[in-house]
Design an enzyme around this catalytic site. Structure first.
Site, PDB file in Angstrom:
ATOM      1  N   ALA A 182      79.733  -1.032 -75.116  1.00 53.82           N
ATOM      2  CA  ALA A 182      80.090  -0.665 -76.496  1.00 53.82           C
ATOM      3  C   ALA A 182      80.098   0.709 -76.642  1.00 53.82           C
ATOM      4  O   ALA A 182      81.034   1.286 -77.213  1.00 53.82           O
ATOM      5  CB  ALA A 182      79.070  -1.231 -77.383  1.00 53.82           C
ATOM      6  N   GLY A 193      73.349  -3.843 -71.052  1.00 48.26           N
ATOM      7  CA  GLY A 193      74.662  -3.677 -70.545  1.00 48.26           C
ATOM      8  C   GLY A 193      75.925  -3.869 -71.420  1.00 48.26           C
ATOM      9  O   GLY A 193      76.675  -3.082 -71.537  1.00 48.26           O
ATOM     10  N   CYS A 194      75.435  -4.604 -72.551  1.00 45.17           N
ATOM     11  CA  CYS A 194      76.547  -4.640 -73.779  1.00 45.17           C
ATOM     12  C   CYS A 194      76.409  -3.251 -74.389  1.00 45.17           C
ATOM     13  O   CYS A 194      77.560  -2.743 -74.954  1.00 45.17           O
ATOM     14  CB  CYS A 194      76.310  -5.884 -74.545  1.00 45.17           C
ATOM     15  SG  CYS A 194      76.618  -7.240 -73.563  1.00 45.17           S
ATOM     16  N   THR A 195      75.324  -2.877 -74.615  1.00 36.57           N
ATOM     17  CA  THR A 195      75.235  -1.394 -75.375  1.00 36.57           C
ATOM     18  C   THR A 195      75.992  -0.436 -74.583  1.00 36.57           C
ATOM     19  O   THR A 195      76.623   0.422 -75.016  1.00 36.57           O
ATOM     20  CB  THR A 195      73.692  -1.051 -75.553  1.00 36.57           C
ATOM     21  OG1 THR A 195      72.973  -2.103 -76.481  1.00 36.57           O
ATOM     22  CG2 THR A 195      73.483   0.348 -76.301  1.00 36.57           C
TER      23      THR A 195
END
Length: 160
Positions: free
Chosen positions: A55, A50-52
């Protein structure tokens, strides 16, 4: 279990000042960014799916955000070395700041209880704050989704 959920901020509040190391270990302060509009976003952990997604979405929209006058800065509890690896792996072209003691997370209300896979856990609340050049919040968005968030933010900011 004694959990302290930090107080949430709202549009019009003064953005809490901070100084945190970026992925190279250089200190970045909110005061250094005065005079610019800043999109400050909190993400749970570098190199997670999710963070990838989130970002890379900021990376892919960075030019249009910059043309509209916004500087993007990410914050996580990861150490600078992990953020450096994340930035290199995903070709991220904006600062990732390290807040391992969670002081800035808590000051922005981005740490506390949240629901994850049907369970209540304590952790980073995926959040985005838009800070004007005078250090005031124009938007305080909590529990944002990793996918589609930047498009939604662009609409809120009148960029689309």
């Amino acid at each position: 279990m004694d959990v302290v959920t930090s107080t949430r901020l709202a549009a019009g509040d003064a953005a809490p000042d901070f100084t945190l190391p970026d992925s190279s270990g250089k200190d970045v302060s909110l005061a250094d960014l005065r005079g610019q509009d800043v999109v400050l976003y909190f993400y749970p952990a570098a190199m997670t799916p999710g963070c990838t997604t989130q970002a890379c979405d900021f990376r892919d929209n960075l030019n249009s955000l910059a043309q509209a006058g916004y500087r993007v800065v990410g914050v996580s509890k990861d150490e600078p070395a992990a953020n450096a690896e994340f930035a290199e792996q995903e070709s991220l072209n904006f600062p990732l700041l390290s807040d391992p003691d969670l002081a800035v997370h808590k000051a922005y209300g981005a740490w506390g209880e949240k629901s994850m896979y049907g369970r209540t856990v304590t952790g980073t609340i995926r959040s985005t704050f838009v800070i004007d050049g005078e250090g005031r919040l124009t938007h305080a968005l909590y529990n944002v989704k990793a996918t589609g968030h930047v498009a939604s933010l662009r609409k809120r900011l009148g960029i689309d």
